[in-house]
Design a protein around this motif. Structure first.
Motif, short mmCIF file in Angstrom:
data_model
loop_
_atom_site.label_atom_id
_atom_site.label_comp_id
_atom_site.label_asym_id
_atom_site.label_seq_id
_atom_site.Cartn_x
_atom_site.Cartn_y
_atom_site.Cartn_z
N LEU A 181 1.16 -1.07 -0.10
CA LEU A 181 0.05 -0.15 0.08
C LEU A 181 0.99 1.24 -0.02
CD1 LEU A 181 -2.77 0.69 0.22
CD2 LEU A 181 -2.62 1.17 2.67
N LEU A 182 1.80 1.40 1.06
CA LEU A 182 2.67 2.51 1.25
C LEU A 182 3.52 2.65 -0.62
CD1 LEU A 182 4.06 4.67 2.66
CD2 LEU A 182 5.44 3.06 3.72
N ARG A 183 4.11 1.72 -0.83
CA ARG A 183 4.88 1.73 -2.07
C ARG A 183 3.82 2.17 -3.00
NH1 ARG A 183 9.20 1.23 -5.44
NH2 ARG A 183 8.33 1.12 -7.66
N ALA A 184 2.66 1.62 -3.30
CA ALA A 184 1.90 2.27 -4.25
C ALA A 184 1.28 3.67 -4.23
CB ALA A 184 0.59 1.06 -4.57
N CYS A 185 1.08 3.85 -2.77
CA CYS A 185 0.52 5.37 -2.75
C CYS A 185 1.59 6.23 -3.14
CB CYS A 185 0.03 5.64 -1.43
SG CYS A 185 -1.51 4.80 -0.98
N THR A 186 2.85 6.04 -2.57
CA THR A 186 3.93 6.88 -2.79
C THR A 186 4.25 7.06 -4.58
OG1 THR A 186 5.12 5.88 -1.04
CG2 THR A 186 6.46 7.18 -2.63
N GLN A 187 3.97 6.03 -5.15
CA GLN A 187 4.26 6.11 -6.72
C GLN A 187 2.94 6.85 -7.08
OE1 GLN A 187 5.80 2.86 -7.82
NE2 GLN A 187 6.42 4.17 -9.57
N ALA A 188 1.91 6.83 -6.67
CA ALA A 188 0.73 7.37 -7.41
C ALA A 188 0.84 9.02 -7.02
CB ALA A 188 -0.63 6.90 -6.95
N LEU A 189 1.27 9.21 -5.94
CA LEU A 189 1.29 10.42 -5.63
C LEU A 189 2.49 11.21 -6.34
CD1 LEU A 189 0.84 10.50 -1.65
CD2 LEU A 189 -0.41 11.84 -3.70
N ALA A 190 3.71 10.17 -6.33
CA ALA A 190 4.74 11.04 -7.40
C ALA A 190 4.48 11.25 -8.73
CB ALA A 190 6.06 9.93 -7.18
N ASP A 191 3.64 10.60 -9.46
CA ASP A 191 3.15 10.74 -10.61
C ASP A 191 2.34 12.13 -10.71
OD1 ASP A 191 3.94 8.45 -11.63
OD2 ASP A 191 1.78 7.32 -11.47
N ARG A 192 2.06 12.57 -9.65
CA ARG A 192 1.38 13.98 -9.58
C ARG A 192 2.28 15.11 -9.08
NH1 ARG A 192 -2.51 10.01 -8.95
NH2 ARG A 192 -4.51 10.38 -10.15
N ASP A 193 3.51 14.52 -8.74
CA ASP A 193 4.49 15.38 -8.23
C ASP A 193 4.18 16.04 -6.66
OD1 ASP A 193 6.94 15.99 -9.04
OD2 ASP A 193 6.51 18.12 -9.54
N ILE A 194 3.64 15.09 -6.01
CA ILE A 194 3.01 15.41 -4.55
C ILE A 194 3.94 14.48 -3.44
CG2 ILE A 194 1.51 15.39 -3.00
CD1 ILE A 194 -0.60 15.90 -5.37
N PRO A 195 4.58 14.99 -2.97
CA PRO A 195 5.55 14.12 -1.85
C PRO A 195 4.57 13.57 -0.81
CG PRO A 195 5.97 16.51 -1.51
CD PRO A 195 4.95 16.45 -2.56
N LEU A 196 4.94 12.46 -0.33
CA LEU A 196 4.21 11.84 0.72
C LEU A 196 5.14 11.80 1.93
CD1 LEU A 196 2.48 8.27 0.59
CD2 LEU A 196 4.45 8.82 2.16
N ILE A 197 4.44 12.51 3.04
CA ILE A 197 4.86 12.49 4.27
C ILE A 197 4.39 11.15 5.19
CG2 ILE A 197 4.90 13.92 6.46
CD1 ILE A 197 4.80 16.13 4.76
N LEU A 198 5.53 10.37 5.70
CA LEU A 198 4.80 9.09 6.52
C LEU A 198 4.95 9.43 7.58
CD1 LEU A 198 4.62 6.27 6.25
CD2 LEU A 198 6.97 5.79 6.67
N MET A 199 3.77 9.24 8.42
CA MET A 199 3.58 9.21 9.76
C MET A 199 3.19 7.81 10.52
SD MET A 199 1.40 12.85 10.12
CE MET A 199 2.32 14.18 9.34
N ILE A 200 3.77 7.59 11.42
CA ILE A 200 3.44 6.56 12.28
C ILE A 200 2.97 6.82 13.54
CG2 ILE A 200 3.98 4.24 12.94
CD1 ILE A 200 6.14 3.99 10.66
N ALA A 201 1.65 6.46 13.98
CA ALA A 201 1.31 6.92 15.37
C ALA A 201 0.77 5.76 16.24
CB ALA A 201 -0.17 7.88 14.74
N GLY A 202 1.75 5.08 16.72
CA GLY A 202 1.13 3.82 17.35
C GLY A 202 0.90 3.91 18.94
N THR A 203 1.50 5.27 19.52
CA THR A 203 1.36 5.36 20.79
C THR A 203 0.26 6.68 20.81
OG1 THR A 203 3.24 6.98 20.98
CG2 THR A 203 3.55 4.65 21.38
N GLU A 204 -0.15 6.82 22.05
CA GLU A 204 -0.90 8.16 22.29
C GLU A 204 -0.27 9.44 22.09
OE1 GLU A 204 -4.07 10.19 22.36
OE2 GLU A 204 -4.02 8.34 22.56
#
Lengths: 341, 341
Positions: B91-114
């Motif tokens: 999912l992450l890989r494909a989203c990055t790709q799809a956004l890159a096609d539109r020149d939009i950077p993806l900012i990764l956020m991981i929220a495991g804890t409160e």
DNA sequence: TTCTCTACTGTGAACGCTCACAGATGCATG
DNA sequence: CATGCATCTGTGAGCGTTCACAGTAGAGAA
């Protein structure tokens, strides 16, 4: 009254200044460390920030400082590795975390194709990120040189091979990990120890092979090129390599495999050839990936300290951005003994 | 002369305008679609851009437009799932790709804890991203409500359960996938079909169970609650569930398992209990993860169209950012027949 | 007292872009 | 020949910050 779905205009530094009864300059100083600000003013500003819910506008800040306060995580691997290699997950997760602790967003970039490489380089060279965490294991990757040329701070994961320029990197001590594994095999009575290496244009490929050779020599075992086969880190190549080994040297009693994934392939092939692990042949892996636990039997392997690697990558990158010279950090590995050896 | 390592001042829109012999305004118009620009001017600007190597300063642009031209990928899962679940990778890989096609950077956020959740929400609510790709499968996740309240465009992966607010999402047709699998088991002669469900506060948990029940009924098989056991998507829980099933109903001849990972656990337990797969008991998985191929025997499973899911998530998020109403997209799954059923 | 030094504060000028507006030109229309 | 309209172009203002600088006040030294 605004509906829940409408964003209302966020507070600016002006609003905070007015609310606190001070000037923009003072608010800005509070925001940036609080030097040369009286305790009273600082308290007033802090309160005003809390009341207004103010959050700095990073775009405005970046516009004037020329820094983006963000970092790219750039993966220049063919995509299948990204899917297969569980290490990337761990690395990515830990880097995100380490950066989040410093309030720095991570921008994920995946450059499998030449086109993607160009696009991402363009973005980076435009100064949209302050630095790059680079994951690129193959020798002579042109991206490394390009980034260096552009003057972008870079820290690589693993030693970048075939580079003329000096670049900072953080790596596990592959060579010593290999030594430890081979010593373990030797200590448990094995005398005909083969190896399946990674690609020899990757640091893991060459270093682990070097550690293997050194230890054979140190243990007084003869070097025999027939016992060395090169794979490409895939499970299939591990199986293929094991078949080659059994053919060339049916008397082997141990195999040190340069990755867990390949080790799984080796296990498959050995099982198919009717060899028992570890009774007939001991198998040692590398990575301590989840696969190591789920294989039959569970793999004795070398754990790389990914959490520390990530933390060091982030630390040294930020230091580099702050102007320090490129640093290289080598971290120790750990032998994990399970049933396969 | 600057050294290789020093960044020289990048070209601005001013430089381009001077170079092209036009005004800033004209350059800006070329940059933003080229409407109301004469062909001659456009050509001159394009040439000037190429000569100067100009790249827009996104910070300056964002400052005035109020948009960041970036998107967050927010993962609010406990971290072990991130490690285990191969779907995230894809999912992450494909989203990055799809956004890159539109020149939009993806900012990764991981929220495991409160704590991480708070920090990331703060960042998002400050308007630092235009929208959020949300991966959060658990029921009643407070993050969903918070984001909606803040008026941030969101598209979720999978139907967000327990939400009062309407939120766009993209999902595979879990229910129909389950139907298809159970129909397949029935068609191959199985009559005592059990199931191991996912957690019942996740869409995959409830929907796949619903599909299972519907199909049993449709095939004229009796519903029997003893044949339903709930797991938590982990391998261990799959094994545990299989043991429970064998105890409760030793005569089962098939198990539909709601994830490949759990299905692996089921295979482990069945092997240990001396059952042959598929001769004695057929096993069907869900996800078509790499594990499905490497298990013994390879798993018959349901493939989710992750590439299409990602593409649709990106597409609908951008539409939402552009002002459209939240959309929901359901995509078909595909049965992959291997040896386990 | 006067001067210097330190701690603090406010102000204008950027940063590089977009947007609204005003103006210019050419062409068809009345 | 004036009028309207569409197409194109340049200009000034302003987005929300930081930074350099100028200034103030108070403490201590000369």
């Amino acid at each position: 009254m605004s509906t829940a779905a409408s964003r209302r205009r966020p507070a600016t530094i002006h609003d905070v200044a007015r609310e606190a009864g001070v000037s923009r300059g003072t608010v800005s100083r509070v925001l940036n460390g609080g030097h040369y600000v009286s305790p009273a003013a600082k308290a007033a500003v802090d309160a005003a920030i809390r009341r207004t819910g103010y959050v700095v506008n990073r775009h405005a800040r970046s516009l004037i400082t020329g820094k983006s306060d963000s970092v790219a995580f750039l993966l220049t691997e063919p995509q299948e590795r990204f899917f297969e290699d569980p290490n990337f997950n761990v690395l990515l997760r830990a880097c995100t975390q380490a950066l989040a602790d410093r309030d720095i967003p991570l921008i994920l970039m995946i450059a499998g194709t030449e086109d993607e490489r160009r696009r991402n380089l363009r973005y980076i060279e435009a100064g949209h990120v302050d630095g790059v965490l680079l994951v690129s294991s193959h020798s002579g990757d042109p991206v490394v040189a390009r980034l260096h040329e552009a003057g972008v701070p870079v820290v690589a994961c693993g030693k970048p091979l075939g580079q003329t320029t000096r670049i900072g990197y953080v790596a596990a001590d592959d060579r010593d990990g290999a030594r430890e594994m081979v010593r373990h095999l030797h200590a448990t009575g094995r005398r005909r120890i083969a190896t399946v290496t990674g690609p020899l244009d990757t640091p893991g490929g060459v270093e682990r092979l070097a550690g293997y050779r050194e230890t054979l020599a140190a243990c007084g075992l003869p070097a025999d090129d027939a016992l060395v086969v090169t794979g490409d880190y895939s499970r299939a190549s591990g199986a293929e390599a094991a078949r080659t080994l059994l053919e060339r040297a049916p008397d082997i009693d141990a195999v040190f495999v340069a990755s867990d994934l390949m080790a799984q392939g080796v296990l498959d092939a050995l099982a198919r050839a009717g060899k028992r692990v570890p009774e007939d042949i001991a198998v040692g892996g590398f990575d301590d990936s989840p696969a190591a636990l789920s294989s039959q039997p569970p793999l004795t392997t070398i754990r790389q300290p990914w959490d520390r690697i990530s933390a060091e990558m982030v630390r040294t990158l930020l230091a580099r951005i702050a102007g320090e010279d490129p640093a290289t950090v080598i971290l120790p590995t750990e032998l994990v003994v399970r049933e396969s050896a």
